[in-house]
Scaffold this motif. Structure first.
Motif, short mmCIF file in Angstrom:
data_model
loop_
_atom_site.label_atom_id
_atom_site.label_comp_id
_atom_site.label_asym_id
_atom_site.label_seq_id
_atom_site.Cartn_x
_atom_site.Cartn_y
_atom_site.Cartn_z
N THR A 159 32.51 67.95 86.52
CA THR A 159 33.12 68.14 85.21
C THR A 159 33.50 69.61 85.06
OG1 THR A 159 31.78 66.39 84.24
CG2 THR A 159 32.79 67.96 82.72
N PRO A 160 34.73 69.92 84.68
CA PRO A 160 35.12 71.33 84.56
C PRO A 160 34.24 72.11 83.60
CG PRO A 160 37.04 69.90 84.46
CD PRO A 160 35.84 69.00 84.38
N VAL A 161 33.92 73.33 83.97
CA VAL A 161 33.27 74.26 83.06
C VAL A 161 34.34 74.74 82.08
CG1 VAL A 161 32.11 76.48 82.85
CG2 VAL A 161 31.61 74.98 84.81
N LEU A 162 34.09 74.56 80.80
CA LEU A 162 35.06 74.97 79.78
C LEU A 162 34.73 76.38 79.31
CD1 LEU A 162 37.47 74.24 77.98
CD2 LEU A 162 35.84 73.29 76.32
N VAL A 163 35.65 77.29 79.55
CA VAL A 163 35.47 78.71 79.24
C VAL A 163 36.49 79.12 78.19
CG1 VAL A 163 35.52 81.06 80.15
CG2 VAL A 163 34.60 79.20 81.56
N PHE A 164 36.03 79.65 77.08
CA PHE A 164 36.92 80.26 76.09
C PHE A 164 36.96 81.76 76.39
CE2 PHE A 164 36.62 77.14 72.25
CZ PHE A 164 37.13 76.13 73.05
N ALA A 165 38.16 82.33 76.49
CA ALA A 165 38.29 83.73 76.87
C ALA A 165 39.37 84.42 76.05
CB ALA A 165 38.60 83.85 78.36
N ALA A 166 39.23 85.73 75.92
CA ALA A 166 40.20 86.54 75.20
C ALA A 166 41.59 86.40 75.82
CB ALA A 166 39.77 88.01 75.23
N ALA A 167 42.62 86.39 74.99
CA ALA A 167 43.99 86.20 75.46
C ALA A 167 44.39 87.23 76.50
CB ALA A 167 44.96 86.25 74.28
N SER A 168 43.88 88.44 76.39
CA SER A 168 44.24 89.50 77.34
C SER A 168 43.70 89.25 78.74
CB SER A 168 43.74 90.86 76.84
OG SER A 168 42.36 90.80 76.52
N LEU A 169 42.81 88.28 78.87
CA LEU A 169 42.23 87.93 80.18
C LEU A 169 42.99 86.81 80.88
CD1 LEU A 169 38.47 88.01 79.16
CD2 LEU A 169 39.58 89.60 80.74
N THR A 170 44.07 86.33 80.31
CA THR A 170 44.74 85.13 80.81
C THR A 170 45.00 85.18 82.32
OG1 THR A 170 45.79 84.70 78.67
CG2 THR A 170 46.79 83.67 80.61
N ASN A 171 45.67 86.21 82.78
CA ASN A 171 46.04 86.27 84.19
C ASN A 171 44.82 86.44 85.09
OD1 ASN A 171 48.28 87.43 82.39
ND2 ASN A 171 49.39 86.83 84.23
N ALA A 172 43.95 87.36 84.73
CA ALA A 172 42.80 87.66 85.59
C ALA A 172 41.84 86.49 85.68
CB ALA A 172 42.08 88.91 85.07
N VAL A 173 41.45 85.93 84.54
CA VAL A 173 40.45 84.85 84.58
C VAL A 173 41.04 83.58 85.18
CG1 VAL A 173 39.02 83.34 83.13
CG2 VAL A 173 39.01 85.81 82.76
N THR A 174 42.33 83.34 84.97
CA THR A 174 42.96 82.19 85.61
C THR A 174 42.84 82.30 87.13
OG1 THR A 174 44.50 81.79 83.80
CG2 THR A 174 45.13 80.95 85.95
#
Length: 275
Positions: A31-46
């Motif tokens: 089951t995917p781990v659901l992570v909420f993250a700051a918008a500024s992290l979009t590229n890095a965390v993806t």
């Protein structure tokens, strides 16, 4: 409200409806781990999430938005198993509200605030001061300073140089920092304050000035596990501090976090703040 998980683009409401129906808090390994993250992290965390899945076979679904909205969604029952915040106050708030595990909190990266404008309109290497002509434009964009971390840092910086009162009537306020970036990029705003990591992915924009760190609170990104997060979430949290992950953060314009003994302790919010 635009949010970008790892896989197809979804609105947060659709993500939450699906996850509330299908994801129990104690998730299974597939089951995917659901992570909420700051918008500024979009590229890095993806990118980090993709690398983690490739290496471990454990899927991760990150959802990106303003830290303030993501944290509130968790207190309202959203089944996220981790928050990566752009402001440590929201981590404190979740812990105080009984929604996150204090022992899991971990600073991952830091950032810098910069003044940006369209390349044709900006002179680079200017000083961030009241004399900067980009602080005298008709439409100046910042993230909402009432809770969005980038907006909080922007207001602190403008107040520090005596420009907040002069600019306030000309401000347009975005729901997150990526909205501000888009407004300046499309000409909807003449200039704005965003993170250096955001400016690095916007080739049509120029960094006109770097905001000195002493003008605002330290911009630190901190991750925390929510209550009863499964082992898979802990594994991803550990991966976020790995050398591989740090190289990704650096590649997208973030800096390494300061040593733990140099990070100032946070004042604890009162329990009444959870109401």
């Amino acid at each position: 409200m635009i949010l970008k998980p790892l896989r197809p683009l979804l609105l947060l409401s659709a993500v939450l409806i699906t996850m509330l129906v299908t994801v129990p808090r104690a998730a299974h390994a597939d089951t995917p781990v659901l992570v909420f993250a700051a918008a500024s992290l979009t590229n890095a965390v993806t990118e980090i999430a993709r690398a983690f899945e490739a290496e471990t076979g454990r899927p991760v679904t990150p959802v990106f938005d303003a830290t303030s909205r993501a944290a509130r969604q968790i207190t309202e029952g959203a089944p996220a198993q981790m928050l990566i915040a752009a402001n440590r106050d929201w981590v404190d708030w979740l812990i105080t509200c009984g929604q996150a595990e204090a022992t899991s909190r971990q600073v991952l990266a830091r950032n810098t605030l910069v003044l940006v404008a369209a390349s044709r309109a900006a002179t680079t290497d200017e000083v961030f001061s009241e004399q900067n002509p980009l602080l005298d434009v008709r439409r100046f964009a910042i993230a909402d300073p009432e809770g969005v971390p980038a907006g909080i840092y922007a207001r602190q910086s403008l107040e520090a140089i005596g420009m907040w009162d002069r600019l306030e009537a000309r401000l347009i306020r975005g729901d997150n920092v990526r909205t501000v970036l888009a407004w300046v990029g499309t000409g909807a705003a003449d200039a704005g304050l965003v993170y250096a990591s955001d400016a690095a992915i916007a080739p049509r924009l120029a960094v006109a000035a770097v905001v000195p760190d002493h003008l605002h609170d330290a911009i630190l990104y901190e991750a925390v596990l929510t209550r009863d997060a499964p082992a898979e979430a802990q594994a991803f949290l550990s991966y976020l501090s790995s050398d591989s992950a740090r190289k990704v953060f650096t590649g997208f314009g973030f800096s390494s976090p300061p040593p733990a003994d140099q990070i100032q302790p946070q004042p604890s919010p009162t329990a009444e703040a959870c109401g």
